[in-house]
Write an enzyme that holds these catalytic residues in place. Structure first.
Site, short mmCIF file in Angstrom:
data_model
loop_
_atom_site.label_atom_id
_atom_site.label_comp_id
_atom_site.label_asym_id
_atom_site.label_seq_id
_atom_site.Cartn_x
_atom_site.Cartn_y
_atom_site.Cartn_z
N ASP A 1 0.38 -9.93 2.09
CA ASP A 1 -0.16 -9.96 3.51
C ASP A 1 -0.35 -11.35 3.95
O ASP A 1 -1.23 -11.78 4.20
CB ASP A 1 -1.37 -9.02 3.66
CG ASP A 1 -1.00 -7.77 3.34
OD1 ASP A 1 -0.39 -6.85 4.01
OD2 ASP A 1 -1.30 -7.27 2.09
N GLY B 1 -0.19 -4.78 -8.18
CA GLY B 1 -0.22 -5.82 -7.27
C GLY B 1 -1.72 -6.12 -7.23
O GLY B 1 -2.22 -7.34 -7.46
N HIS B 2 -2.44 -5.09 -7.09
CA HIS B 2 -4.19 -5.39 -6.90
C HIS B 2 -4.47 -5.79 -8.23
O HIS B 2 -5.28 -6.54 -8.44
CB HIS B 2 -4.84 -3.84 -6.55
CG HIS B 2 -4.66 -3.18 -5.36
ND1 HIS B 2 -3.76 -2.21 -5.29
CD2 HIS B 2 -4.66 -3.56 -4.15
CE1 HIS B 2 -3.60 -1.82 -3.74
NE2 HIS B 2 -4.42 -2.82 -3.06
N HIS C 1 -2.46 -0.35 -7.43
CA HIS C 1 -1.17 -0.64 -8.23
C HIS C 1 -1.26 -1.98 -8.72
O HIS C 1 -2.30 -2.60 -8.58
CB HIS C 1 -0.19 -0.59 -7.16
CG HIS C 1 -0.09 -1.34 -6.11
ND1 HIS C 1 -0.08 -2.72 -6.03
CD2 HIS C 1 -0.27 -1.11 -4.64
CE1 HIS C 1 -0.26 -3.11 -4.79
NE2 HIS C 1 -0.43 -2.28 -3.86
N SER D 1 0.59 0.00 -1.25
CA SER D 1 0.12 1.40 -1.32
C SER D 1 0.81 2.24 -0.56
O SER D 1 1.07 3.56 -0.64
CB SER D 1 -1.31 1.48 -1.00
OG SER D 1 -2.12 0.62 -1.56
N ARG D 2 1.46 1.69 0.58
CA ARG D 2 2.26 2.61 1.43
C ARG D 2 3.84 2.93 1.01
O ARG D 2 4.42 3.93 1.45
CB ARG D 2 2.41 1.76 2.90
CG ARG D 2 1.04 2.05 3.64
CD ARG D 2 1.19 1.32 5.06
NE ARG D 2 0.11 1.27 5.70
CZ ARG D 2 -0.73 0.56 6.11
NH1 ARG D 2 -0.71 -0.60 5.66
NH2 ARG D 2 -2.02 0.81 6.72
N GLN E 1 -9.29 -1.44 11.54
CA GLN E 1 -7.91 -1.99 11.60
C GLN E 1 -6.83 -1.20 11.61
O GLN E 1 -5.75 -1.64 11.55
CB GLN E 1 -7.82 -3.00 10.33
CG GLN E 1 -7.59 -2.14 8.86
CD GLN E 1 -7.88 -3.01 7.79
OE1 GLN E 1 -8.85 -3.42 7.53
NE2 GLN E 1 -6.84 -3.26 7.06
N GLY F 1 -8.10 0.63 -1.80
CA GLY F 1 -7.68 1.51 -2.70
C GLY F 1 -6.39 2.08 -2.84
O GLY F 1 -5.45 1.17 -2.52
P1 AMP Z 1 -4.70 -3.54 0.44
O1 AMP Z 1 -5.39 -2.49 -0.50
O2 AMP Z 1 -3.35 -2.80 0.85
O3 AMP Z 1 -5.60 -3.68 1.66
O4 AMP Z 1 -4.67 -4.85 -0.25
C1 AMP Z 1 -5.57 -5.42 -1.01
C2 AMP Z 1 -5.43 -6.62 -1.45
O5 AMP Z 1 -4.30 -6.53 -2.41
C3 AMP Z 1 -4.76 -7.75 -0.34
O6 AMP Z 1 -5.35 -9.05 -0.30
C4 AMP Z 1 -3.31 -7.66 -0.45
O7 AMP Z 1 -2.58 -8.60 0.42
C5 AMP Z 1 -3.15 -7.67 -2.07
N1 AMP Z 1 -1.99 -6.95 -2.21
C6 AMP Z 1 -1.29 -5.84 -1.71
N2 AMP Z 1 0.08 -5.69 -2.39
C7 AMP Z 1 0.31 -6.49 -3.37
C8 AMP Z 1 1.50 -7.06 -3.89
N3 AMP Z 1 2.30 -5.99 -4.27
N4 AMP Z 1 1.37 -7.93 -4.67
C9 AMP Z 1 0.07 -8.82 -4.81
N5 AMP Z 1 -1.01 -8.43 -3.83
C10 AMP Z 1 -0.71 -7.40 -3.15
#
Ligand code: AMP
Length: 292
Positions: free
Chosen positions: A150, A36-37, A34, A186-187, A61, A31
């Site tokens: 990641d 990227g998601h 942004h 997100s951070r 985690q 969640g």
């Molecule tokens: P998270 O919500 O941070 O656990 O990320 C969920 C998915 O989104 C993971 O597969 C991340 O690698 C991917 N993700 C996070 N940030 C980015 C970004 N800036 N660009 C592309 N994918 C991202």
């Protein structure tokens, strides 16, 4: 968009979809969504008829001193984001539906987790692998999309699927960045404006690494030292956890840079831990690693 909380409901729906001949793509997230998601949802859409996203801030985690409690959870905005992005099914399980009180099986990996973030976040990847195994078993997607942001996690999930004979194909999507180069995360919302400025050191270091590689420099130690110096410009409140050149297949350090070398950096700025990376010669090794 349908929203489900119960694993059984999602499993029933995706089984029906598959029986009807639909291809299912899955994007797991925590969640605080942004762009990227959003880019992962677009990749998912290109590879399937039905896109499923999950939002679950997975407690297993996070280390005891990490940010589980303060991790952002803007659920209404996230649901609206998913609906606008064309997600068909949103899965938001409750903690107790993923982890029964008597839960006792964990998924542990013993090679790819030895380096990079592994030693700095004991137990983190065990939590990730456990929850992703659960999620892939619930959704049983044809394709799952993870972010290269990641990179260690993405390679671990590819290895999980291979080693446990799961039927999902794991695609790795490119890192989405703000216009000034900072990898979206997100951070990032934890950062003050000063910290946000200092955080540019990570992408600048990686850019330098790519430039040196393009100029023909192949000595990994020399390139990492130059990148380390750029990371050090992130200010007095910054702590460099690692600056590494590793083989993208094994995540083991390399002596000589080649196509498929992962340059990866991790810097803590104040209370925020930031990671970023690039794959050298990405387009030339894309097929080998399902990079899209
Ligand atoms: P998270 O919500 O941070 O656990 O990320 C969920 C998915 O989104 C993971 O597969 C991340 O690698 C991917 N993700 C996070 N940030 C980015 C970004 N800036 N660009 C592309 N994918 C991202």
């Amino acid at each position: 968009m349908d929203v489900f909380a119960l694993p059984a409901e999602v499993r029933e729906r995706t089984s029906a979809l598959r029986r009807a001949g639909s291809r299912v793509a899955f994007v797991p997230t925590m969640g605080a969504l942004h762009a990227g998601h959003g880019s992962l949802f677009d990749v998912a859409r290109r590879h399937a008829d039905c896109v499923i996203a999950s939002i679950f801030v997975n407690p297993t985690q996070f280390g005891p001193a990490e940010d589980f409690d303060r991790y952002p959870r803007p659920f209404a905005a996230d649901a609206a984001f998913c609906a606008a992005a064309g997600v068909d099914i949103l899965f938001c399980p409750r903690r107790e539906d993923m982890y029964a009180p008597e839960h006792s099986i964990l998924v542990v990996e013993g090679a790819l987790t030895r380096g990079l973030c592994g030693p700095f976040r004991p137990g983190h990847f065990r939590g990730v692998l456990t929850v992703v195994t659960q999620l892939l078993n619930i959704v049983q997607p044809d394709v799952a999309v993870f972010g290269q942001k990641d990179a260690q996690q993405a390679r671990l999930i590819q290895t999980l699927v291979r080693d446990l004979h799961m039927h999902t194909r794991v695609l790795v999507a490119p890192t989405w960045r703000d216009p000034d180069g900072l990898a979206m995360s997100s951070r990032n919302q934890y950062l003050s404006s000063d910290e946000r400025r200092h955080a540019l050191a990570l992408s600048q270091a990686l850019q330098l690494g790519e430039t040196l590689y393009a100029q023909g420099v192949r000595d990994a130690a020399q390139v990492c030292a130059r990148m380390h110096a750029v990371c050090a410009t992130a200010g007095a409140a910054a702590v460099i956890e690692y600056v590494e050149a590793v083989d993208f297949a094994t995540l083991r350090p390399v002596v000589e840079l080649v196509d498929g070398t992962l340059l990866a950096v991790c810097v803590r700025i104040g209370r925020t831990r930031l990671i970023d990376n690039v794959v050298l010669g990405r387009a030339r090794v894309a097929r080998e690693y399902d990079l899209v």
